[in-house]
Design a protein around this motif. Sequence first.
Motif, mmCIF file in Angstrom:
data_model
loop_
_atom_site.group_PDB
_atom_site.id
_atom_site.type_symbol
_atom_site.label_atom_id
_atom_site.label_comp_id
_atom_site.label_asym_id
_atom_site.label_seq_id
_atom_site.Cartn_x
_atom_site.Cartn_y
_atom_site.Cartn_z
ATOM 1 N N VAL A 60 46.506 19.308 -36.860
ATOM 2 C CA VAL A 60 47.779 18.564 -36.658
ATOM 3 C C VAL A 60 48.365 19.293 -35.859
ATOM 4 C CG1 VAL A 60 47.337 17.121 -38.760
ATOM 5 C CG2 VAL A 60 48.443 19.308 -38.927
ATOM 6 N N THR A 61 49.660 18.552 -35.256
ATOM 7 C CA THR A 61 50.585 19.428 -34.423
ATOM 8 C C THR A 61 51.582 20.244 -35.663
ATOM 9 O OG1 THR A 61 52.433 17.650 -34.387
ATOM 10 C CG2 THR A 61 50.462 17.820 -32.555
ATOM 11 N N LEU A 62 52.340 21.037 -35.135
ATOM 12 C CA LEU A 62 53.489 21.772 -35.961
ATOM 13 C C LEU A 62 54.361 20.828 -36.538
ATOM 14 C CD1 LEU A 62 54.157 24.601 -37.164
ATOM 15 C CD2 LEU A 62 55.570 25.035 -35.023
ATOM 16 N N ASP A 63 54.724 19.877 -35.401
ATOM 17 C CA ASP A 63 55.585 18.832 -35.720
ATOM 18 C C ASP A 63 55.080 17.841 -36.834
ATOM 19 O OD1 ASP A 63 58.493 17.360 -34.973
ATOM 20 O OD2 ASP A 63 57.100 15.828 -34.153
ATOM 21 N N GLU A 64 53.960 17.436 -36.799
ATOM 22 C CA GLU A 64 53.215 16.741 -37.941
ATOM 23 C C GLU A 64 53.507 17.285 -39.181
ATOM 24 O OE1 GLU A 64 50.025 13.889 -35.593
ATOM 25 O OE2 GLU A 64 49.797 15.924 -35.890
ATOM 26 N N LEU A 65 52.936 18.657 -39.370
ATOM 27 C CA LEU A 65 52.913 19.496 -40.461
ATOM 28 C C LEU A 65 54.495 19.447 -40.910
ATOM 29 C CD1 LEU A 65 51.461 21.348 -42.347
ATOM 30 C CD2 LEU A 65 51.709 22.838 -41.138
ATOM 31 N N CYS A 66 55.509 19.949 -40.171
ATOM 32 C CA CYS A 66 56.754 20.190 -40.727
ATOM 33 C C CYS A 66 57.721 19.043 -40.647
ATOM 34 C CB CYS A 66 57.273 21.260 -39.666
ATOM 35 S SG CYS A 66 56.453 22.714 -39.631
ATOM 36 N N SER A 67 57.424 17.758 -40.360
ATOM 37 C CA SER A 67 58.070 16.711 -40.486
ATOM 38 C C SER A 67 58.378 16.073 -41.842
ATOM 39 C CB SER A 67 57.540 15.570 -39.527
ATOM 40 O OG SER A 67 56.379 15.063 -40.117
ATOM 41 N N THR A 101 50.205 31.781 -50.901
ATOM 42 C CA THR A 101 50.881 31.608 -50.308
ATOM 43 C C THR A 101 50.663 29.997 -49.840
ATOM 44 O OG1 THR A 101 50.899 33.643 -48.889
ATOM 45 C CG2 THR A 101 51.638 31.748 -47.584
ATOM 46 N N ILE A 102 49.766 29.271 -49.829
ATOM 47 C CA ILE A 102 49.422 27.819 -49.815
ATOM 48 C C ILE A 102 50.160 27.013 -50.788
ATOM 49 C CG2 ILE A 102 47.894 26.163 -49.645
ATOM 50 C CD1 ILE A 102 46.124 28.012 -48.055
ATOM 51 N N GLN A 103 49.775 27.806 -52.155
ATOM 52 C CA GLN A 103 50.354 27.193 -53.298
ATOM 53 C C GLN A 103 51.796 27.074 -53.362
ATOM 54 O OE1 GLN A 103 48.357 29.346 -56.038
ATOM 55 N NE2 GLN A 103 46.776 27.973 -56.438
ATOM 56 N N ASP A 104 52.488 28.142 -52.753
ATOM 57 C CA ASP A 104 54.115 28.473 -52.873
ATOM 58 C C ASP A 104 54.704 27.650 -51.542
ATOM 59 O OD1 ASP A 104 54.052 30.499 -54.692
ATOM 60 O OD2 ASP A 104 54.289 32.152 -53.307
ATOM 61 N N ILE A 105 53.924 27.310 -50.591
ATOM 62 C CA ILE A 105 54.477 26.361 -49.607
ATOM 63 C C ILE A 105 54.438 25.196 -50.114
ATOM 64 C CG2 ILE A 105 54.160 25.330 -47.310
ATOM 65 C CD1 ILE A 105 52.883 28.074 -46.566
ATOM 66 N N GLU A 106 53.513 24.488 -50.833
ATOM 67 C CA GLU A 106 53.403 23.392 -51.178
ATOM 68 C C GLU A 106 54.401 22.874 -52.377
ATOM 69 O OE1 GLU A 106 49.250 22.214 -52.330
ATOM 70 O OE2 GLU A 106 48.657 22.084 -50.597
ATOM 71 N N LYS A 107 54.605 23.943 -53.092
ATOM 72 C CA LYS A 107 55.722 23.845 -54.049
ATOM 73 C C LYS A 107 57.140 23.884 -53.537
ATOM 74 C CE LYS A 107 56.537 27.300 -56.981
ATOM 75 N NZ LYS A 107 56.338 28.204 -58.080
ATOM 76 N N ARG A 108 57.317 24.751 -52.571
ATOM 77 C CA ARG A 108 58.675 25.153 -51.966
ATOM 78 C C ARG A 108 59.044 24.272 -50.815
ATOM 79 N NH1 ARG A 108 57.638 30.710 -51.300
ATOM 80 N NH2 ARG A 108 57.919 29.983 -49.286
ATOM 81 N N GLY A 109 57.961 23.834 -49.967
ATOM 82 C CA GLY A 109 58.176 23.378 -48.796
ATOM 83 C C GLY A 109 58.692 23.905 -47.424
ATOM 84 N N ASP A 110 58.459 25.243 -47.427
ATOM 85 C CA ASP A 110 58.913 25.988 -46.295
ATOM 86 C C ASP A 110 58.021 27.335 -46.130
ATOM 87 O OD1 ASP A 110 60.010 27.612 -48.353
ATOM 88 O OD2 ASP A 110 61.985 27.768 -47.536
ATOM 89 N N CYS A 111 57.925 27.770 -44.989
ATOM 90 C CA CYS A 111 57.224 28.962 -44.769
ATOM 91 C C CYS A 111 57.592 29.657 -43.482
ATOM 92 C CB CYS A 111 55.725 28.644 -44.879
ATOM 93 S SG CYS A 111 55.181 27.611 -43.590
ATOM 94 N N LEU A 112 57.128 30.795 -43.007
ATOM 95 C CA LEU A 112 57.251 31.336 -41.717
ATOM 96 C C LEU A 112 56.552 30.333 -40.704
ATOM 97 C CD1 LEU A 112 56.417 34.806 -42.692
ATOM 98 C CD2 LEU A 112 58.409 33.874 -42.178
ATOM 99 N N MET A 170 58.039 19.407 -45.247
ATOM 100 C CA MET A 170 56.629 20.030 -44.944
ATOM 101 C C MET A 170 55.542 19.109 -45.903
ATOM 102 S SD MET A 170 54.715 22.763 -43.897
ATOM 103 C CE MET A 170 55.852 24.061 -43.473
ATOM 104 N N ARG A 171 54.921 18.692 -45.064
ATOM 105 C CA ARG A 171 53.738 17.514 -45.335
ATOM 106 C C ARG A 171 52.408 18.488 -45.599
ATOM 107 N NH1 ARG A 171 53.080 13.812 -41.099
ATOM 108 N NH2 ARG A 171 51.756 12.809 -42.815
ATOM 109 N N LEU A 172 52.092 19.678 -45.792
ATOM 110 C CA LEU A 172 51.306 20.433 -46.361
ATOM 111 C C LEU A 172 50.165 19.586 -47.159
ATOM 112 C CD1 LEU A 172 49.320 22.748 -45.483
ATOM 113 C CD2 LEU A 172 50.384 24.084 -47.330
ATOM 114 N N ARG A 173 50.643 19.547 -48.400
ATOM 115 C CA ARG A 173 49.905 18.869 -49.643
ATOM 116 C C ARG A 173 49.422 17.536 -49.104
ATOM 117 N NH1 ARG A 173 52.045 19.462 -55.176
ATOM 118 N NH2 ARG A 173 50.995 21.388 -55.090
#
Length: 62
Positions: free
Chosen positions: A51-58, A27-38, A1-4
């Motif tokens: 961005v695309t979902l693929d770009e975000l999750c790659s 939730t955003i903070q948790d995703i940036e820490k864990r690297g996964d989400c719904l 997950m490339r969110l940050r």
Amino acid sequence: MRLREIRESQNLSVPKLVELSGVPRRTIQDIEKRGDCLVSTALKLAKALGVTLDELCSEKQD
């Protein structure tokens, strides 16, 4: 997950991403820490970031 990575490349703060996506700050903070989400959350974030979902999750691009 490339969110940050994507968020910072767009000079977006977490509070601004909360405003754009409707996803709670914690939730955003948790995703940036864990690297996964719904998937539904990832879709909201990808749309807010333009961005695309693929770009975000790659994996991180080298």
